[in-house]
Design a protein around this motif. Structure first.
Motif, PDB file in Angstrom:
ATOM      1  N   LEU A   1     -11.259  -3.928  -3.462  1.00 37.46           N
ATOM      2  CA  LEU A   1     -10.260  -3.315  -4.220  1.00 37.46           C
ATOM      3  C   LEU A   1      -8.885  -4.202  -4.171  1.00 37.46           C
ATOM      4  CD1 LEU A   1     -10.402   0.344  -3.525  1.00 37.46           C
ATOM      5  CD2 LEU A   1     -11.119  -0.958  -5.695  1.00 37.46           C
ATOM      6  N   PRO A   2      -8.140  -4.654  -5.067  1.00 39.57           N
ATOM      7  CA  PRO A   2      -6.870  -5.272  -4.719  1.00 39.57           C
ATOM      8  C   PRO A   2      -5.959  -4.335  -4.410  1.00 39.57           C
ATOM      9  CG  PRO A   2      -7.104  -4.826  -6.926  1.00 39.57           C
ATOM     10  CD  PRO A   2      -8.345  -4.321  -6.504  1.00 39.57           C
ATOM     11  N   PHE A   3      -4.975  -4.877  -3.173  1.00 37.11           N
ATOM     12  CA  PHE A   3      -3.847  -3.920  -2.619  1.00 37.11           C
ATOM     13  C   PHE A   3      -2.695  -4.721  -2.761  1.00 37.11           C
ATOM     14  CE2 PHE A   3      -7.866  -2.591  -0.465  1.00 37.11           C
ATOM     15  CZ  PHE A   3      -7.851  -1.142  -0.549  1.00 37.11           C
ATOM     16  N   CYS A   4      -1.880  -4.130  -3.596  1.00 34.93           N
ATOM     17  CA  CYS A   4      -0.657  -4.843  -4.148  1.00 34.93           C
ATOM     18  C   CYS A   4       0.618  -4.771  -3.491  1.00 34.93           C
ATOM     19  CB  CYS A   4      -0.272  -4.874  -5.676  1.00 34.93           C
ATOM     20  SG  CYS A   4      -1.899  -5.254  -6.766  1.00 34.93           S
ATOM     21  N   ALA A   5       1.724  -4.128  -4.198  1.00 37.71           N
ATOM     22  CA  ALA A   5       2.856  -4.144  -3.450  1.00 37.71           C
ATOM     23  C   ALA A   5       2.831  -3.075  -2.390  1.00 37.71           C
ATOM     24  CB  ALA A   5       3.915  -3.931  -4.388  1.00 37.71           C
ATOM     25  N   ASN A   6       2.247  -2.039  -2.483  1.00 38.90           N
ATOM     26  CA  ASN A   6       2.241  -0.954  -1.449  1.00 38.90           C
ATOM     27  C   ASN A   6       1.239  -1.057  -0.359  1.00 38.90           C
ATOM     28  OD1 ASN A   6       2.678   1.457  -0.231  1.00 38.90           O
ATOM     29  ND2 ASN A   6       2.017   2.641  -1.741  1.00 38.90           N
ATOM     30  N   ASN A   7       1.601  -1.430   0.556  1.00 38.39           N
ATOM     31  CA  ASN A   7       0.483  -1.590   1.888  1.00 38.39           C
ATOM     32  C   ASN A   7       0.981  -0.631   2.933  1.00 38.39           C
ATOM     33  OD1 ASN A   7       2.943  -2.774   2.635  1.00 38.39           O
ATOM     34  ND2 ASN A   7       2.006  -4.573   3.374  1.00 38.39           N
ATOM     35  N   VAL A   8       1.625   0.236   2.624  1.00 36.56           N
ATOM     36  CA  VAL A   8       1.956   1.117   3.698  1.00 36.56           C
ATOM     37  C   VAL A   8       1.176   2.476   4.019  1.00 36.56           C
ATOM     38  CG1 VAL A   8       3.715   2.914   4.573  1.00 36.56           C
ATOM     39  CG2 VAL A   8       4.550   0.722   3.631  1.00 36.56           C
ATOM     40  N   ILE A   9       0.346   2.648   4.778  1.00 33.33           N
ATOM     41  CA  ILE A   9      -0.616   3.892   5.057  1.00 33.33           C
ATOM     42  C   ILE A   9       0.065   5.024   5.801  1.00 33.33           C
ATOM     43  CG2 ILE A   9      -2.859   4.375   5.934  1.00 33.33           C
ATOM     44  CD1 ILE A   9      -3.781   1.562   5.858  1.00 33.33           C
TER      45      ILE A   9
ATOM     46  N   LYS B   1      -6.156   5.321  -1.808  1.00 34.94           N
ATOM     47  CA  LYS B   1      -4.866   5.657  -2.558  1.00 34.94           C
ATOM     48  C   LYS B   1      -3.711   4.537  -2.861  1.00 34.94           C
ATOM     49  CE  LYS B   1      -4.844  10.409  -0.907  1.00 34.94           C
ATOM     50  NZ  LYS B   1      -4.171  11.422   0.026  1.00 34.94           N
ATOM     51  N   LEU B   2      -3.941   3.413  -2.089  1.00 36.32           N
ATOM     52  CA  LEU B   2      -3.366   2.233  -2.053  1.00 36.32           C
ATOM     53  C   LEU B   2      -3.649   1.093  -3.090  1.00 36.32           C
ATOM     54  CD1 LEU B   2      -2.342   1.629   1.567  1.00 36.32           C
ATOM     55  CD2 LEU B   2      -1.031   3.138   0.278  1.00 36.32           C
ATOM     56  N   ALA B   3      -4.953   1.434  -3.731  1.00 40.48           N
ATOM     57  CA  ALA B   3      -5.388   0.162  -4.415  1.00 40.48           C
ATOM     58  C   ALA B   3      -4.639   0.498  -5.703  1.00 40.48           C
ATOM     59  CB  ALA B   3      -6.977   0.418  -4.654  1.00 40.48           C
ATOM     60  N   CYS B   4      -4.572  -0.923  -6.194  1.00 36.15           N
ATOM     61  CA  CYS B   4      -3.821  -1.081  -7.744  1.00 36.15           C
ATOM     62  C   CYS B   4      -4.830  -1.434  -8.832  1.00 36.15           C
ATOM     63  CB  CYS B   4      -2.728  -2.180  -7.427  1.00 36.15           C
ATOM     64  SG  CYS B   4      -2.980  -3.716  -6.919  1.00 36.15           S
ATOM     65  N   ALA B   5      -5.960  -0.697  -8.674  1.00 31.99           N
ATOM     66  CA  ALA B   5      -6.903  -0.842  -9.658  1.00 31.99           C
ATOM     67  C   ALA B   5      -7.888   0.442  -9.641  1.00 31.99           C
ATOM     68  CB  ALA B   5      -7.948  -2.025  -9.147  1.00 31.99           C
TER      69      ALA B   5
END
Length: 320
Positions: free
Chosen positions: A166-174, A186-190
């Motif tokens: 999965l690509p993880f874009c701008a939001n990388n805060v868990i 929940k952070l995946a941008c796809a």
């Protein structure tokens, strides 16, 4: 996972309870104490099972595996949890996050399978006591344990491999204490449809099927116990299952809440839900491994006798 796009994240930040600094201090001390208790309790239980020949039986073999699994599980996540309490945002590399997620998921899936195998062991012991030594031979119970570990590891490989694509874009805060798979998804941008389908299949194999095995086993166990004429006999038979049943209730009560329904980021209403899920995950990940050795030792005369015998032998040896 391809990271050719500059906007794709190569690291994550764990938030945990950073919005509640006073709680962080309390939880740091509490979790550290609980982790030490986990290492001590499970370490003692493993040592007792290894060194006392009277405990070289299928039930205690499974129990030893369960204790070793709990030590591995907590050791993969608790240090990260403690570190997240010491910083506003704890930075974790992509690869480090995936490794921690793989180990945690593998241990959780393996524990589900082991609890199912332990239920089968109790079923054979109570419903077919005379045939128990033949049915639960060393080859049988070692294969059952190996199958549990193999299933957990393979399941984790599949889920981790899919998450890594999965690509993880701008939001990388868990919004979590550790790299937990649902928090990562929940952070995946796809589109995570494949991951949801895979998680659903995983839930069926490592959650639902073992729970069905446990439920059916205990239906037959209860029916057999009720046919025992003496009250003392009923109590003795049930006492051999009560510890396992207690662990199953605690374990499945928390894990089903966490994994029964994978959600995408779009379905989350607020950060409060993430914090609640994280705290429940924390309970599952730390409380259960700490309670397991206490439940089995406090409710088990064989374990308490074995501990006393080892201590007596040690004192005798020191006296000499």
């Amino acid at each position: 996972m391809e990271r050719t796009n500059d906007s794709t994240s190569t690291e994550f930040f764990l938030v945990g309870l950073s919005a509640h600094p006073k709680l962080q201090t309390v939880f740091f001390v509490l979790i550290l104490w609980m982790y030490l208790m986990i290492l001590l309790g499970n370490g003692v239980l493993i040592s007792v099972i290894i060194f006392d020949s009277h405990l070289h039986t299928p039930m205690y073999f499974f129990l030893g595996n369960l204790s070793f699994l709990d030590v591995c599980y907590t050791s993969s996540s608790v240090p990260l949890i403690l570190a997240s309490f010491l910083a506003v945002k704890k930075k974790v590399s992509f690869s480090g996050c995936m490794v921690q997620m793989f180990i945690s998921f593998a241990m959780g899936a393996t524990e589900c399978m082991l609890l199912g195998m332990m239920a089968l062991d109790r079923y054979v012991a109570i419903c077919y006591p005379l045939r128990y030594p033949v049915i639960m031979s060393k080859g049988a119970y070692v294969a059952m344990a190996a199958g549990s570990w193999g299933t957990g590891l393979v399941d984790s490989v599949v889920q981790t491999a899919l998450a890594m694509q999965l690509p993880f874009c701008a939001n990388n805060v868990i919004n979590h204490f550790v790299c937990e798979i649902l928090a990562i998804l929940k952070l995946a941008c796809a589109d995570i449809s494949i991951n949801v389908i895979s998680m659903t299949g995983s839930n069926l194999i490592v959650l639902v099927i073992p729970l069905l095995v446990i439920s059916i086993s205990y239906i037959f166990i209860v029916a057999t116990i009720l046919r025992i004429p003496s009250t003392e006999g009923k109590h003795k038979a049930f006492s051999t299952c009560s510890a396992h049943l207690t662990v199953v209730i605690i374990f499945y009560g928390t894990i089903f809440f966490m994994y029964a329904k994978p959600e995408s980021k779009a379905s989350v209403d607020s950060g409060n839900e993430d914090i609640i899920e994280a705290l429940i995950s924390l309970f599952y990940g730390v409380m259960t491994p700490m309670l397991n050795p206490l439940i089995y030792s406090l409710r088990n005369k064989d374990v308490k006798t074995a501990v006393k015998n080892i201590l007596c032998r040690k004192n005798f040896s020191d006296g000499k």
